[in-house]
Every structure is written in structure tokens, then in C-alpha cells.
Scaffold this active site. Structure first.
Site, short mmCIF file in Angstrom:
data_model
loop_
_atom_site.label_atom_id
_atom_site.label_comp_id
_atom_site.label_asym_id
_atom_site.label_seq_id
_atom_site.Cartn_x
_atom_site.Cartn_y
_atom_site.Cartn_z
N GLU A 281 -5.16 1.63 2.89
CA GLU A 281 -4.93 0.54 3.84
C GLU A 281 -5.02 1.04 5.27
O GLU A 281 -5.56 0.34 6.14
CB GLU A 281 -3.54 -0.08 3.59
CG GLU A 281 -3.29 -1.39 4.34
CD GLU A 281 -2.69 -1.20 5.73
OE1 GLU A 281 -2.57 -2.20 6.47
OE2 GLU A 281 -2.33 -0.05 6.09
N HIS B 29 0.84 -1.21 0.00
CA HIS B 29 0.00 0.00 0.00
C HIS B 29 0.87 1.26 0.00
O HIS B 29 1.92 1.31 0.64
CB HIS B 29 -1.00 -0.02 1.16
CG HIS B 29 -0.45 0.20 2.53
ND1 HIS B 29 -0.24 1.47 3.06
CD2 HIS B 29 -0.09 -0.66 3.52
CE1 HIS B 29 0.21 1.36 4.29
NE2 HIS B 29 0.33 0.08 4.60
N ASP C 165 6.20 2.92 6.14
CA ASP C 165 4.95 2.15 6.18
C ASP C 165 3.93 2.85 5.29
O ASP C 165 3.34 3.86 5.68
CB ASP C 165 4.46 2.06 7.63
CG ASP C 165 3.14 1.34 7.79
OD1 ASP C 165 2.68 0.70 6.83
OD2 ASP C 165 2.55 1.45 8.88
#
Length: 354
Positions: free
Chosen positions: A210, A65, A177
Site C-alpha cells: 500500500e 495493509h 500504519d
């Protein structure tokens, strides 16, 4: 990591893409895959789906993602201070005193999250976390009208930090992330393309949203309808102070990508990953996942009639902070492993649990 690859990683991670506002990052990934993929499309959700044609014996989907956590402008008071809400899981401990950027239609606007000086805080209140709804952004304006000439309600906000190299081949940034996952799958497609013909068709999907509910993976998995799906995500490193390895497992930076085991993971695909890593002399770490994953693996596995899924993680320290830290060598190893696995999957590869 090669300099050109690091340059792409750095540019991708530093390109703002909070959930719902991912298109700047998607445009960058698209430029990397033009001339590589046989087909590139963006769906109505904003997922970027790239296809590399093989012999069509199976369909493999790699997902990472590209959205990041952040904030959203919600209210401007009469003095020109901006109040905001969280996009994704933001720790309210972290935002006071931080520099930020508001991403507007006219360009970025710099600001700071205001913080009362410690001298003015009562001693009994100094350890109290300031609730996010009480925090505010100062962009230097003196009135609501001044702010509204620059900023719109709903504009996304990110921390104003980027990639910085550390010792021992490590790097720190906001938004590893999971933009490093989108980076990895993009590099895998490039290298598979250079390696020659493959038995399976390869799809790489830079998924969206996400951080607010795995939303892009739901629709893209349904669309692609893969036989095999591997999600590339960050996973919590446990090699720094005040983290209990017994609760997660032994996960260390620089010791290779992490393979999860559990009900969310197809056992035959897990074995293929482990066996391939051994054959290619790629170090891997293994963790137990006794429940459904809190990432795109969760929904991919349950798409349509079910998908043989696996989760490949990159050890990450300080997740969901502006100083997420990882080892670049783990990214390189993950790319090599996924390329080798993609090359091994063919019509005769069974993923039916035995």
C-alpha cells in the site's frame, strides 16, 4: 483491550514488514486465523486472503495493509558505511541519529544512522535537512568486505523501536500504519466466527504494498470481487499542537473510530455504519473526504464493475514516524462496529445510491 489481544497487536506491529517484504507479518496473521477461516491463501502479490463462509448472500471484504515504511540497502562504500533509499514516505528529518535493524537472510543486523555532531556543523547549516541520499548506516564494520559478509544489496531496514504503553490507554510504536488495521480485521473475523452463522461470506485481506501505490488492494479486490468493501486505515489526529483541524476535521484520540464521507464512499454503506454505531452505542467521528482517498479504498471502489466501499479510520498522531501514537480503545470500538455491521448485511441490503 484484553491482554492476549494486546500481545498479538504488539507482536504484529514489531514484526518487520516493509513494502515488498511483508511475509513475516503475514505468517503471524495466518497463525491467528488457522482454525477460524474456512480458507486461507496467499496470492502471488503476497496478500493474505482469509474467507469465512456465511450463507453466501453477499461477499464482504475487509482490508488492512500490513506493509510499513522503511529503507533498503543500496550501496556500501569502501569504509563499510551503508547508503540506503526510502521504502514509502519517509521523512528525512527523522532518520539521522536513529537506531535501525537490517533484516537479512541470516537474521537482524543492528546499526545506526550516522549523524555529524552539532559541534562540527557550521551554524548556518544546523537547520538544514540532510538529504536521504547523503545519510548512511553504520553497523560497526571497517570495510565493504566485512559488511557484505553480513548484508546484501536490497535488504530491508526498519527503525529499531517497538510498542510501548503510554498513559490513558494509549500506545506508541513505529508501523501502527497500518498493521493495526490488519490486526483489527483479523480480530473481526475471530469474533464473527464465534458469533454464529452470518448471511454473507466474509473475506479479510491483509494487503501488501500500500505504501508504494496501493498495489496489493488492486489485485486482491479483483480476485475477491466483493459486493461490499471496508478499508481499515489510520487517519490523521488533529488533537495535538501545530495541526490545523480546519484542514482535516476534528479527530481526537479515544473518541472512537472515524468514518469518512465523500465520493470514494458509498452513501448507503456509510449510513449503515452510522446507524449501526448509534444502535450499538459505539462512538464515531466523521470527516469529509472531498477527493479520492490516498489508501486502499481508492482502488477497491473501482475494481471490476465497482464496489460499495467505506473507510474506517483510527486516529493517529505523528504518522510515518517511529513514535506513531493511538488509543487502544479506538481499536476496540472499531472491532465492535465492524462485527455488528457484518452481522447486519444480507441479501436484502441494498447499496445502490438513492
Amino acid at each position: 483491550m484484553k491482554q492476549k489481544d494486546f500481545k498479538f497487536l504488539k507482536e504484529l506491529v514489531e514484526t518487520p514488514s516493509p513494502s515488498g517484504f511483508e511475509q513475516p507479518a503475514q505468517r503471524l496473521i495466518k497463525t491467528q486465523l488457522q482454525g477460524v477461516a474456512n480458507d486461507l491463501k496467499t496470492d502471488v502479490m503476497g496478500n493474505l486472503i482469509a474467507r469465512l463462509d456465511g450463507l453466501g448472500e453477499k461477499k464482504i471484504m475487509l482490508a488492512g495493509h500490513c506493509d510499513e515504511i522503511g529503507f533498503m540497502v543500496q550501496y556500501v562504500d569502501e569504509q563499510g558505511f551503508i547508503y540506503f533509499g526510502a521504502i514509502g514516505g519517509v521523512d528525512p528529518h527523522l532518520s539521522p541519529g536513529q537506531r535501525i535493524k537490517i533484516h537479512t537472510a541470516q537474521g537482524d543486523v543492528s546499526g545506526v544512522v550516522g549523524k555529524k555532531a552539532i559541534h562540527l556543523i557550521e551554524p548556518k547549516d544546523r537547520d538544514t535537512v540532510i538529504k536521504l541520499k547523503q545519510q548512511f548506516i553504520d553497523i560497526g564494520c571497517a570495510s565493504r568486505e566485512e559488511v557484505e559478509a553480513l548484508v546484501q544489496i536490497g535488504d530491508p531496514v526498519t527503525f529499531a523501536v517497538g510498542v510501548q504503553s503510554l498513559q490513558n490507554n494509549r500506545a506508541t510504536s513505529r508501523a501502527f500504519d497500518d498493521k493495526m488495521g490488519a490486526f483489527i480485521i483479523t480480530e473481526v473475523m475471530k469474533r464473527v466466527k464465534l458469533s454464529g452463522e452470518i448471511a454473507s461470506d466474509l473475506y479479510t485481506v491483509s494487503t501488501v504494498q500500500e505504501e508504494i501505490g496501493l498495489r496489493g488492494a488492486v489485485t486482491s479486490s479483483y480476485d475477491v470481487n466483493p459486493d461490499v468493501g471496508i478499508v481499515v486505515e489510520v487517519t490523521h489526529a488533529t488533537d495535538y499542537p501545530d495541526v490545523e483541524p480546519s484542514a482535516i476535521g476534528r479527530v481526537e484520540l479515544g473518541k472512537g473510530p472515524v468514518l469518512a464521507r465523500g465520493a470514494n464512499i458509498n452513501p448507503m454503506l456509510f449510513k449503515l455504519l452510522v446507524d449501526t454505531a448509534a444502535a450499538e452505542k459505539i462512538p464515531v467521528q466523521i470527516i469529509g473526504l472531498p477527493r479520492a482517498a490516498g489508501n486502499d479504498t481508492n482502488v477497491m471502489q473501482l475494481s471490476r464493475g465497482g464496489v460499495a466501499t467505506a473507510l474506517l479510520g483510527i486516529p493517529l498522531r505523528y504518522m510515518h514516524t517511529p513514535v506513531e501514537t493511538l488509543s487502544l480503545s479506538d481499536l476496540d470500538q472499531a472491532i465492535s462496529l465492524l462485527v455488528a455491521v457484518v452481522q447486519r448485511i444480507n441479501a436484502g441490503t441494498s447499496f445502490i445510491p438513492e
